[in-house]
Design a protein around this motif. Sequence first.
Motif, mmCIF file in Angstrom:
data_model
loop_
_atom_site.group_PDB
_atom_site.id
_atom_site.type_symbol
_atom_site.label_atom_id
_atom_site.label_comp_id
_atom_site.label_asym_id
_atom_site.label_seq_id
_atom_site.Cartn_x
_atom_site.Cartn_y
_atom_site.Cartn_z
ATOM 1 N N LEU A 88 0.832 -1.206 0.000
ATOM 2 C CA LEU A 88 0.000 0.000 0.000
ATOM 3 C C LEU A 88 0.870 1.260 0.000
ATOM 4 C CD1 LEU A 88 -2.735 1.461 0.265
ATOM 5 C CD2 LEU A 88 -2.480 1.257 2.746
ATOM 6 N N VAL A 89 1.842 1.307 0.899
ATOM 7 C CA VAL A 89 2.679 2.502 1.021
ATOM 8 C C VAL A 89 3.518 2.695 -0.233
ATOM 9 C CG1 VAL A 89 4.577 3.564 2.284
ATOM 10 C CG2 VAL A 89 2.744 2.414 3.537
ATOM 11 N N ALA A 90 4.159 1.623 -0.709
ATOM 12 C CA ALA A 90 5.007 1.737 -1.895
ATOM 13 C C ALA A 90 4.187 2.134 -3.114
ATOM 14 C CB ALA A 90 5.720 0.407 -2.158
ATOM 15 N N GLY A 91 3.028 1.501 -3.293
ATOM 16 C CA GLY A 91 2.171 1.835 -4.430
ATOM 17 C C GLY A 91 1.681 3.260 -4.379
ATOM 18 N N SER A 92 1.319 3.722 -3.183
ATOM 19 C CA SER A 92 0.836 5.095 -3.024
ATOM 20 C C SER A 92 1.930 6.106 -3.344
ATOM 21 C CB SER A 92 0.324 5.307 -1.591
ATOM 22 O OG SER A 92 -0.754 4.445 -1.297
ATOM 23 N N LEU A 93 3.154 5.827 -2.895
ATOM 24 C CA LEU A 93 4.264 6.748 -3.157
ATOM 25 C C LEU A 93 4.621 6.791 -4.641
ATOM 26 C CD1 LEU A 93 6.584 6.003 -0.093
ATOM 27 C CD2 LEU A 93 5.184 8.042 -0.492
ATOM 28 N N VAL A 94 4.589 5.628 -5.297
ATOM 29 C CA VAL A 94 4.870 5.603 -6.734
ATOM 30 C C VAL A 94 3.804 6.387 -7.491
ATOM 31 C CG1 VAL A 94 4.954 4.125 -8.780
ATOM 32 C CG2 VAL A 94 6.181 3.458 -6.714
ATOM 33 N N LEU A 95 2.541 6.157 -7.142
ATOM 34 C CA LEU A 95 1.442 6.875 -7.803
ATOM 35 C C LEU A 95 1.553 8.370 -7.563
ATOM 36 C CD1 LEU A 95 -1.168 6.647 -9.438
ATOM 37 C CD2 LEU A 95 -2.415 6.382 -7.272
ATOM 38 N N THR A 96 1.909 8.762 -6.334
ATOM 39 C CA THR A 96 2.079 10.176 -6.020
ATOM 40 C C THR A 96 3.201 10.783 -6.853
ATOM 41 O OG1 THR A 96 1.299 9.862 -3.749
ATOM 42 C CG2 THR A 96 2.633 11.817 -4.188
ATOM 43 N N GLY A 97 4.295 10.033 -6.990
ATOM 44 C CA GLY A 97 5.416 10.532 -7.778
ATOM 45 C C GLY A 97 5.068 10.718 -9.244
ATOM 46 N N ILE A 98 4.337 9.757 -9.809
ATOM 47 C CA ILE A 98 3.966 9.839 -11.224
ATOM 48 C C ILE A 98 2.996 10.994 -11.474
ATOM 49 C CG2 ILE A 98 2.748 8.656 -13.087
ATOM 50 C CD1 ILE A 98 3.870 6.038 -11.990
ATOM 51 N N LEU A 99 1.935 11.056 -10.659
ATOM 52 C CA LEU A 99 0.938 12.125 -10.848
ATOM 53 C C LEU A 99 1.533 13.489 -10.508
ATOM 54 C CD1 LEU A 99 -2.269 10.413 -9.404
ATOM 55 C CD2 LEU A 99 -1.613 10.714 -11.801
ATOM 56 N N GLY A 100 2.321 13.546 -9.422
ATOM 57 C CA GLY A 100 2.946 14.813 -9.049
ATOM 58 C C GLY A 100 3.934 15.281 -10.094
ATOM 59 N N GLY A 101 4.646 14.326 -10.714
ATOM 60 C CA GLY A 101 5.595 14.680 -11.753
ATOM 61 C C GLY A 101 4.913 15.241 -12.987
ATOM 62 N N ARG A 102 3.686 14.822 -13.217
ATOM 63 C CA ARG A 102 2.960 15.288 -14.399
ATOM 64 C C ARG A 102 2.262 16.620 -14.155
ATOM 65 N NH1 ARG A 102 0.951 13.504 -19.190
ATOM 66 N NH2 ARG A 102 -1.099 14.270 -19.831
#
Length: 203
Positions: free
Chosen positions: A127-141
């Motif tokens: 959960l934590v790893a997936g959330s951080l990856v998703l945050t990084g991708i969306l935040g990067g965009r």
Amino acid sequence: MTTTPTTGPAGRTVTASTVRRWSRPFVIDVRSAAEFEARHIRGSYHVPLGTLAEHSAELAEHLDDPESPLVLVCQSGVRAEQGRRHLAAAGLDRAHVLDGGVPAWAAAGGEVVLGRVAWALERQVRLVAGSLVLTGILGGRFVSPRLRLLAGGIGTGLTFSALTDTCAMGAALARLPFNREVTEPAPAAVVERVRRREPGPVR
């Protein structure tokens, strides 16, 4: 009819259906106290991985019973394999790792004891790893391209975790208050319960 395992390569994984056919398997659960409290195989012994690592030589003496096939269990098999390696280093190299862990045992119709519901550490890590990856991708965009470094960092960490068979994130999550509501048993009490052949939670 029950059967016992034949001599074979140490540390091999074993299926739940196979263990259920064995006579008097010695099942060691290496998960945290909270996970064990939530659900564990009936008749299993609770020996947290940290305790097993620190007291592997002493535990190996009490677990070395040729009449009882030794099976290590966790949520998926990763921590159980780490425990197997600790025991092998201490001279006990006949342990098996339950493929798929406690969920696989329950799915195969094995009896489990249910208690307070708690998320397994591996699930929390996902959960934590997936959330951080998703945050990084969306935040990067939508915010800043630099936030993509967050996703890269998590990916690097997961790769390192797989290569070294460790999990720093899991160790960190285990220290959080909601994962420590159930107190981890004292190592001396764990070893004594194994010595006296008393399965179940260590109070």
